[in-house]
Design an enzyme around this catalytic site. Structure first.
Site, short mmCIF file in Angstrom:
data_model
loop_
_atom_site.label_atom_id
_atom_site.label_comp_id
_atom_site.label_asym_id
_atom_site.label_seq_id
_atom_site.Cartn_x
_atom_site.Cartn_y
_atom_site.Cartn_z
N CYS A 22 32.72 -33.19 33.75
CA CYS A 22 31.93 -34.31 32.93
C CYS A 22 31.37 -34.76 34.11
CB CYS A 22 33.12 -34.75 31.98
SG CYS A 22 34.07 -36.11 33.46
N CYS A 71 36.93 -39.06 36.47
CA CYS A 71 37.45 -37.95 35.93
C CYS A 71 38.55 -37.48 37.33
CB CYS A 71 36.80 -37.46 35.66
SG CYS A 71 37.97 -35.09 35.58
N ARG A 123 32.69 -5.06 29.03
CA ARG A 123 32.29 -5.86 27.74
C ARG A 123 29.99 -5.73 26.75
NH1 ARG A 123 36.06 -8.41 28.09
NH2 ARG A 123 35.31 -10.48 28.98
N CYS A 168 32.74 -16.23 30.53
CA CYS A 168 33.70 -15.93 31.16
C CYS A 168 34.14 -14.86 32.01
CB CYS A 168 34.58 -15.99 29.49
SG CYS A 168 36.38 -15.87 29.67
N CYS A 196 38.70 -30.43 33.29
CA CYS A 196 38.20 -31.41 33.42
C CYS A 196 38.57 -31.38 31.49
CB CYS A 196 36.64 -31.57 33.42
SG CYS A 196 36.14 -32.66 32.76
N HIS A 199 32.88 -16.94 23.21
CA HIS A 199 32.09 -18.15 24.34
C HIS A 199 31.69 -17.33 25.61
CE1 HIS A 199 35.70 -16.12 24.66
NE2 HIS A 199 36.56 -16.04 25.94
N GLU A 200 30.47 -16.08 25.72
CA GLU A 200 30.27 -15.67 26.06
C GLU A 200 28.79 -15.51 26.43
OE1 GLU A 200 31.38 -11.62 28.94
OE2 GLU A 200 33.42 -13.24 28.92
N CYS A 221 34.85 -11.35 24.28
CA CYS A 221 35.90 -11.27 25.17
C CYS A 221 37.06 -10.60 24.84
CB CYS A 221 35.73 -12.83 26.26
SG CYS A 221 37.26 -12.77 26.93
N HIS A 222 37.78 -9.98 25.53
CA HIS A 222 39.52 -9.82 24.73
C HIS A 222 40.08 -11.90 23.77
CE1 HIS A 222 42.91 -6.94 24.83
NE2 HIS A 222 43.77 -8.32 24.49
N THR A 223 39.43 -12.60 24.19
CA THR A 223 40.40 -13.57 24.03
C THR A 223 39.57 -14.09 22.30
OG1 THR A 223 40.42 -14.92 26.47
CG2 THR A 223 40.30 -16.51 24.61
N ARG A 246 38.95 -31.83 25.84
CA ARG A 246 39.99 -30.39 25.76
C ARG A 246 40.65 -30.67 24.79
NH1 ARG A 246 41.82 -27.05 24.36
NH2 ARG A 246 43.30 -25.32 24.84
N CYS A 275 37.97 -33.77 38.11
CA CYS A 275 36.48 -32.91 38.29
C CYS A 275 36.08 -33.32 39.81
CB CYS A 275 35.33 -33.66 38.13
SG CYS A 275 34.71 -33.54 36.24
P1 NAD Z 1 40.26 -5.87 28.56
O1 NAD Z 1 40.92 -5.86 26.51
O2 NAD Z 1 38.99 -5.35 28.24
O3 NAD Z 1 41.43 -5.46 29.10
C1 NAD Z 1 42.57 -5.26 29.47
C2 NAD Z 1 43.04 -4.24 29.65
O4 NAD Z 1 44.67 -4.23 30.67
C3 NAD Z 1 42.79 -2.89 29.30
O5 NAD Z 1 42.04 -1.69 30.12
C4 NAD Z 1 43.91 -1.85 28.92
O6 NAD Z 1 44.14 -0.48 28.73
C5 NAD Z 1 45.20 -2.60 30.65
N1 NAD Z 1 46.84 -2.97 29.25
C6 NAD Z 1 47.08 -2.97 28.33
N2 NAD Z 1 48.35 -3.79 28.20
C7 NAD Z 1 48.54 -3.01 29.88
C8 NAD Z 1 50.18 -2.47 30.41
N3 NAD Z 1 50.93 -2.91 29.46
N4 NAD Z 1 49.89 -1.83 31.89
C9 NAD Z 1 48.94 -1.81 32.12
N5 NAD Z 1 47.68 -1.88 31.79
C10 NAD Z 1 47.55 -2.82 30.79
O7 NAD Z 1 40.61 -7.27 28.41
P2 NAD Z 1 39.80 -8.25 29.21
O8 NAD Z 1 38.23 -9.25 28.53
O9 NAD Z 1 39.30 -8.61 30.91
O10 NAD Z 1 41.12 -9.67 29.68
C11 NAD Z 1 42.03 -9.76 29.95
C12 NAD Z 1 42.88 -10.38 29.67
O11 NAD Z 1 42.52 -11.85 30.43
C13 NAD Z 1 42.86 -11.20 28.30
O12 NAD Z 1 44.27 -11.41 28.11
C14 NAD Z 1 41.98 -12.04 28.11
O13 NAD Z 1 42.06 -12.60 26.87
C15 NAD Z 1 41.78 -12.70 29.39
N6 NAD Z 1 40.70 -14.09 29.67
C16 NAD Z 1 41.53 -14.85 30.68
C17 NAD Z 1 40.88 -15.62 31.74
C18 NAD Z 1 41.22 -17.35 31.72
O14 NAD Z 1 40.51 -17.98 31.77
N7 NAD Z 1 42.49 -17.61 32.50
C19 NAD Z 1 38.98 -15.75 31.05
C20 NAD Z 1 39.24 -14.54 30.15
C21 NAD Z 1 39.91 -13.25 29.52
N1 AHE Z 2 44.76 -21.19 22.98
C1 AHE Z 2 45.71 -20.71 23.82
C2 AHE Z 2 44.78 -20.95 25.46
C3 AHE Z 2 43.99 -20.29 25.33
C4 AHE Z 2 43.17 -19.75 27.22
O1 AHE Z 2 44.38 -19.74 28.01
N2 AHE Z 2 42.65 -19.53 27.04
C5 AHE Z 2 41.96 -19.32 29.07
C6 AHE Z 2 40.79 -19.06 29.00
S1 AHE Z 2 40.81 -17.37 28.05
C7 AHE Z 2 39.30 -17.52 28.01
O2 AHE Z 2 39.03 -15.53 27.61
C8 AHE Z 2 41.80 -21.59 29.16
O3 AHE Z 2 40.97 -21.32 29.73
N3 AHE Z 2 43.04 -21.87 29.54
C9 AHE Z 2 42.39 -23.29 29.82
C10 AHE Z 2 42.20 -24.16 28.38
O4 AHE Z 2 42.53 -25.90 28.44
O5 AHE Z 2 42.82 -23.71 27.48
C11 AHE Z 2 46.66 -21.12 23.56
O6 AHE Z 2 47.61 -21.14 24.51
O7 AHE Z 2 46.95 -22.47 22.99
ZN ZN Z 3 36.97 -15.06 27.55
#
Ligand code: NAD
Ligand code: AHE
Ligand code: ZN
Length: 382
Positions: free
Chosen positions: A100, A105, A377, A180, A116, A70-71, A48-50, A120, A108
């Site tokens: 949990c 909680c 992916r 994820c 949850c 994490h996936e 994953c990108h994260t 954390r 939850c």
């Molecule tokens: P990825 O790298 O596969 O996709 C990102 C896309 O954004 C790419 O296609 C890239 O070309 C595009 N991009 C980059 N800059 C851009 C811009 N300025 N304008 C338009 N498009 C642009 O990533 P992913 O695995 O799909 O994850 C996407 C984001 O979601 C990441 O930041 C990741 O960390 C986050 N994420 C968050 C959660 C959550 O729970 N909130 C879960 C999973 C991933």
């Molecule tokens: N460690 C970062 C936070 C990163 C973040 O926001 N993670 C997401 C999941 S990304 C999955 O690919 C998330 O679920 N956040 C909620 C949490 O509790 O972390 C920071 O900024 O400290």
């Molecule tokens: Zn992820």
């Protein structure tokens, strides 16, 4: 498998020794699970990108040396004292947003959140709930955990409340994706924003997460789905999954939000999603949301120190800015249901798996693939 119960296991893992340094395959020792913990054999792990975001040193909670990942799809190898919800041989998906289910909680117990907090704080410190680690390197030194998962290892130890038990007939090399990105994208549409039929939607960033948002919006009956990415190669798949329009902001001579709200639509879209992690894109996503009622959802994870901003006037005039973690899904309750929907063909995810690699070391090939921009992916099969 039972012979290893209660014993340390030696296995291969990808260890991130420092930020911006390629991970190295090392032989590590995975200690037995303690009370309330589960040791699992990792069958498949998707990148994953994260993981990259943390490896590149952008994560304020990033700790090194650590084992990322994490996936994943896993099989229970042994359980710690007091564990009742899973048993040896069960198929599970590790979840970084645990559940949990305690009556005490408030998260939850509430339908409003999946956050949850039970483990954390230690999870954010790269530790197991008792404040210690289960990974030792070849010199016996500690290695930090990551997001309560650390699935770039042939074996890992996770908390029982982080284990989503799934149908053992499910293909773990596919089901891992519900750990994820795909769940997050679908859930952002269905749970966090509750997108209605005939809604208009804009999705910024068409990686796996953005494409899952498009797929979720199409399944929710959205009438217009605008896909925005600086990489035009992503548009073909976006259209296949339901995008009605595709926009490359770099080809515009006005800000993309003005193009969406003003040219493509009169007053903006009902829902917009950031799936880039870029704070400027997050602003564009908010500012193209519909005057009066538009909702913009932050999914992307921004680098340490990066903050979002906009004129308060944007909110005064009715736009809502919100965010989502894991798409609002309650992990142990909802992930098994998502996997069932994959098995009965209701949710197709095959198109997300663009790369397959074998062996823990294949993880570095997955990193290269994601950097190439051609990967949605990459699944690494152990
Ligand atoms: P990825 O790298 O596969 O996709 C990102 C896309 O954004 C790419 O296609 C890239 O070309 C595009 N991009 C980059 N800059 C851009 C811009 N300025 N304008 C338009 N498009 C642009 O990533 P992913 O695995 O799909 O994850 C996407 C984001 O979601 C990441 O930041 C990741 O960390 C986050 N994420 C968050 C959660 C959550 O729970 N909130 C879960 C999973 C991933
Ligand atoms: N460690 C970062 C936070 C990163 C973040 O926001 N993670 C997401 C999941 S990304 C999955 O690919 C998330 O679920 N956040 C909620 C949490 O509790 O972390 C920071 O900024 O400290
Ligand atoms: Zn992820």
């Amino acid at each position: 498998m039972s012979s290893t119960v209660g014993l340390p296991i030696k296995c291969k893992a990808m260890v991130a020794r420092a930020p911006k340094v390629p991970m190295v395959e090392e032989e590590i020792t995975v200690m037995p699970p303690k009370a309330g913990e589960v040791r699992v054999k990792v069958i498949a792990n998707a990148l994953c990108h994260t993981d990259i975001y943390t490896l590149d040193g952008h994560d304020p909670e990033g700790l090194f040396p650590c084992i990322l990942g994490h996936e994943a799809g896993c099989i229970v190898e042994s359980i710690g004292e007091g564990v009742t919800s899973v048993k040896i041989g069960d198929h599970v998906i590790p979840c970084y947003t645990p559940q949990c289910c305690e009556t005490s909680c408030v998260f939850c117990q509430s339908p409003k959140s999946n956050l949850c907090p039970a483990i954390r704080s230690t999870q954010g410190q790269g530790l197991m709930p008792d404040g210690t680690v289960r990974f030792k390197d070849s010199e016996g030194k500690d290695i930090f955990h990551f997001m309560g998962c650390s699935t770039m290892s042939e074996y890992t130890v996770i908390a029982e409340i982080s284990c989503a038990k799934i149908n053992p007939k499910a293909d773990l090399k596919k089901a891992c994706l519900f750990g994820c990105g795909i769940s997050t994208g679908l859930g952002a549409v269905w749970n966090t924003c509750k997108v209605e039929t005939n809604s208009t939607v804009a999705v910024f960033g068409i990686g796996a997460v953005g494409l899952a948002v498009i797929q979720g919006a199409q399944m929710a009956g959205a009438s217009k789905i605008i896909a925005i990415d600086i990489n035009k190669d992503k548009f073909e798949m976006a259209k296949k999954l339901g995008a009605t329009d595709c926009v490359d902001p770099t080809s515009l001579d006005i800000p993309v939000q003005k193009h969406i709200a003003g040219i493509m639509t009169d007053w903006g879209v009902d829902y917009s999603f950031d799936c880039t992690g870029n704070v400027n894109v997050m602003r564009s996503a908010l500012e193209c949301a519909h005057r009066g009622w538009g909702v913009s959802c932050v999914i992307g994870v921004a680098a340490s120190g990066h903050e979002i901003s906009t004129r308060p006037f944007q909110l005064v005039t009715g736009r809502v800015w919100k965010g989502t973690a894991f798409g609002g899904f309650k992990s142990r309750t909802d992930v098994p249901k998502l996997v069932e929907r994959m098995m009965n063909g209701n949710i197709n995810i095959d198109h997300f798996i663009t790369h397959n690699f074998d062996g823990v070391l294949g993880t570095n090939q997955a990193v290269e693939a994601l950097h190439s921009g051609e990967c949605l992916r990459a699944v690494v099969n152990y």
